[in-house]
Design an enzyme around this catalytic site. Structure first.
Site, short mmCIF file in Angstrom:
data_model
loop_
_atom_site.label_atom_id
_atom_site.label_comp_id
_atom_site.label_asym_id
_atom_site.label_seq_id
_atom_site.Cartn_x
_atom_site.Cartn_y
_atom_site.Cartn_z
N TYR A 54 0.81 -1.22 0.00
CA TYR A 54 0.00 0.00 0.00
C TYR A 54 0.85 1.28 0.00
O TYR A 54 0.35 2.37 -0.23
CB TYR A 54 -0.96 0.03 1.20
CG TYR A 54 -1.90 -1.15 1.30
CD1 TYR A 54 -2.04 -2.07 0.26
CD2 TYR A 54 -2.66 -1.36 2.45
CE1 TYR A 54 -2.87 -3.16 0.37
CE2 TYR A 54 -3.51 -2.45 2.56
CZ TYR A 54 -3.61 -3.35 1.52
OH TYR A 54 -4.45 -4.44 1.64
N LYS A 79 1.63 -6.72 5.79
CA LYS A 79 1.65 -7.96 4.98
C LYS A 79 2.91 -8.03 4.14
O LYS A 79 3.42 -6.99 3.71
CB LYS A 79 0.42 -8.00 4.05
CG LYS A 79 -0.89 -7.64 4.73
CD LYS A 79 -2.08 -7.71 3.81
CE LYS A 79 -3.33 -7.16 4.48
NZ LYS A 79 -3.52 -5.71 4.32
P1 NDP Z 1 -14.19 -1.48 0.98
O1 NDP Z 1 -15.15 -2.55 0.70
O2 NDP Z 1 -13.81 -1.20 2.38
O3 NDP Z 1 -14.77 -0.17 0.29
C1 NDP Z 1 -14.07 1.04 0.26
C2 NDP Z 1 -14.84 2.00 -0.66
O4 NDP Z 1 -16.12 2.26 -0.11
C3 NDP Z 1 -14.13 3.31 -0.85
O5 NDP Z 1 -14.37 3.74 -2.17
C4 NDP Z 1 -14.84 4.22 0.15
O6 NDP Z 1 -14.79 5.56 -0.32
C5 NDP Z 1 -16.24 3.67 0.15
N1 NDP Z 1 -16.92 3.80 1.46
C6 NDP Z 1 -16.42 3.52 2.68
N2 NDP Z 1 -17.35 3.71 3.63
C7 NDP Z 1 -18.46 4.12 3.00
C8 NDP Z 1 -19.75 4.49 3.45
N3 NDP Z 1 -20.08 4.47 4.74
N4 NDP Z 1 -20.67 4.87 2.53
C9 NDP Z 1 -20.34 4.92 1.21
N5 NDP Z 1 -19.13 4.58 0.73
C10 NDP Z 1 -18.20 4.18 1.61
O7 NDP Z 1 -12.89 -1.77 0.06
P2 NDP Z 1 -11.36 -2.08 0.24
O8 NDP Z 1 -10.97 -2.83 -0.97
O9 NDP Z 1 -10.59 -0.87 0.57
O10 NDP Z 1 -11.28 -3.12 1.46
C11 NDP Z 1 -11.10 -2.73 2.82
C12 NDP Z 1 -9.69 -3.04 3.30
O11 NDP Z 1 -9.40 -4.43 3.15
C13 NDP Z 1 -8.57 -2.38 2.46
O12 NDP Z 1 -8.46 -1.00 2.69
C14 NDP Z 1 -7.39 -3.21 2.88
O13 NDP Z 1 -6.94 -2.81 4.16
C15 NDP Z 1 -8.01 -4.62 2.92
N6 NDP Z 1 -7.83 -5.32 1.64
C16 NDP Z 1 -7.03 -6.45 1.66
C17 NDP Z 1 -6.81 -7.17 0.51
C18 NDP Z 1 -5.95 -8.38 0.57
O14 NDP Z 1 -5.61 -8.93 -0.48
N7 NDP Z 1 -5.57 -8.85 1.75
C19 NDP Z 1 -7.38 -6.77 -0.78
C20 NDP Z 1 -8.23 -5.59 -0.70
C21 NDP Z 1 -8.45 -4.93 0.47
P3 NDP Z 1 -14.18 6.77 0.57
O15 NDP Z 1 -12.76 6.37 0.93
O16 NDP Z 1 -14.24 7.94 -0.35
O17 NDP Z 1 -15.06 6.89 1.77
#
Ligand code: NDP
Length: 275
Positions: A54, A79
């Site tokens: 990240y 990680k």
């Molecule tokens: P999420 O499912 O957490 O969704 C994030 C998105 O949703 C962003 O665009 C955010 O926008 C939006 N969002 C967040 N809260 C709200 C809300 N209350 N209402 C409307 N929109 C919202 O996606 P991620 O892929 O980021 O997954 C979460 C975490 O999981 C990652 O950040 C990471 O730490 C982990 N991860 C791990 C992976 C792995 O391979 N181990 C792969 C992918 C993710 P905004 O920021 O503008 O609010």
């Protein structure tokens, strides 16, 4: 059990891991990640999920260091990325992450994606890093049952966590059950399907019944299911909303309805086809 923002799960009955955390994937190094982490800590989060991939560990570390909260009250996950796997390079990876974070240890160190050829060497390094106190717990991410079986065949320490894509449109309860049979906690990444589930009408009906948002319903559902959940946001209001999930409870019928929404639809790569 009454859930609160302080609710933890016990990793191998030794390390307490908060059930709710902030994800910081696609959160820029510098002001953006520092603000997100600070707002999360202000809202009561005590768990941040980052990764060497990240490229924002410096900001995470700076924000935690200046928050006025003792280090041992914040749970930090990082990680080892795919190109860093292997015995020596995994050790170097965690040392580099700690250097960027400005920390002596992390709470959880995960293999980011499975690679059967390297898993045994990578895991041996992780077991030693844990024994040396550089990480309190070790685990995996994106491991399906065959990847776990391959790892377990040679492991001295069972992984404490498996972090996998999990949301109402992609539920893998067979994998959850396998993990739980082995004492491996299940953690949901992309719990909000990166925003592409928030207009689901069934979830919207449940949200309306509780006067909350769809994001809150999903996060609450995962917490009630005992799944660790790490929603990502860089928006102060949404960070707070995502943690405001302790004033309502989903009924058994609602939980069953959400379970029925599974369509095995991923937003990210399929484990095993990615490395
Ligand atoms: P999420 O499912 O957490 O969704 C994030 C998105 O949703 C962003 O665009 C955010 O926008 C939006 N969002 C967040 N809260 C709200 C809300 N209350 N209402 C409307 N929109 C919202 O996606 P991620 O892929 O980021 O997954 C979460 C975490 O999981 C990652 O950040 C990471 O730490 C982990 N991860 C791990 C992976 C792995 O391979 N181990 C792969 C992918 C993710 P905004 O920021 O503008 O609010």
């Amino acid at each position: 059990m009454t859930l609160s923002i302080d609710t933890t799960v016990s990793l191998h009955e030794t390390v307490a891991m908060p059930l709710l955390g902030l994800g910081v994937f696609q959160t820029e190094e510098g002001e953006e990640v520092e603000n997100a982490v600070r707002w999360a800590l202000d809202a009561g989060y005590r768990h941040i999920d980052t990764a060497s991939l990240y490229r924002n560990e410096r900001g995470v570390g700076r924000s935690v260091a200046t928050a006025g909260i003792p280090r041992d009250e914040v749970f930090i996950t990082t990680k080892v990325w795919n190109t860093e796997q292997g015995y020596e390079s995994t050790k170097q990876s965690l040392r580099a992450s700690l250097n960027r974070l400005g920390m002596d240890y992390v709470d959880l160190f995960l293999i980011h994606w499975p690679n059967d050829e390297l898993t045994h060497d990578t895991w041996r390094a992780m077991e030693e890093l844990q024994a040396d106190g550089l990480t309190r717990a070790i685990g995996v991410s994106n491991f399906l049952q065959p990847h776990l079986e391959h790892l377990l065949a040679a492991a001295s320490v069972t992984p404490s966590v498996n972090q996998v894509e999990f949301h109402p449109h992609n539920q893998e309860w067979d994998l959850v059950d396998f993990c739980r049979q082995h004492g491996i906690e299940y953690e949901a990444w992309s719990p909000l399907k990166r925003g592409r589930i928030l207009s689901d009408e069934t979830l919207a009906d449940i949200a309306a019944a509780h006067a909350v948002t769809v994001a809150q319903v999903i996060i609450r559902w995962l917490l009630q299911e005992g799944v660790i959940v790490i929603p990502k946001s860089i928006n102060r209001h949404r960070i707070a909303v995502n943690a405001d999930v302790y004033g309502f409870e989903l009924s058994g019928d609602e939980t069953a309805t959400i379970r029925s929404l599974d369509r095995r639809e991923r937003i990210g790569p399929t484990p095993g086809s990615f490395f």
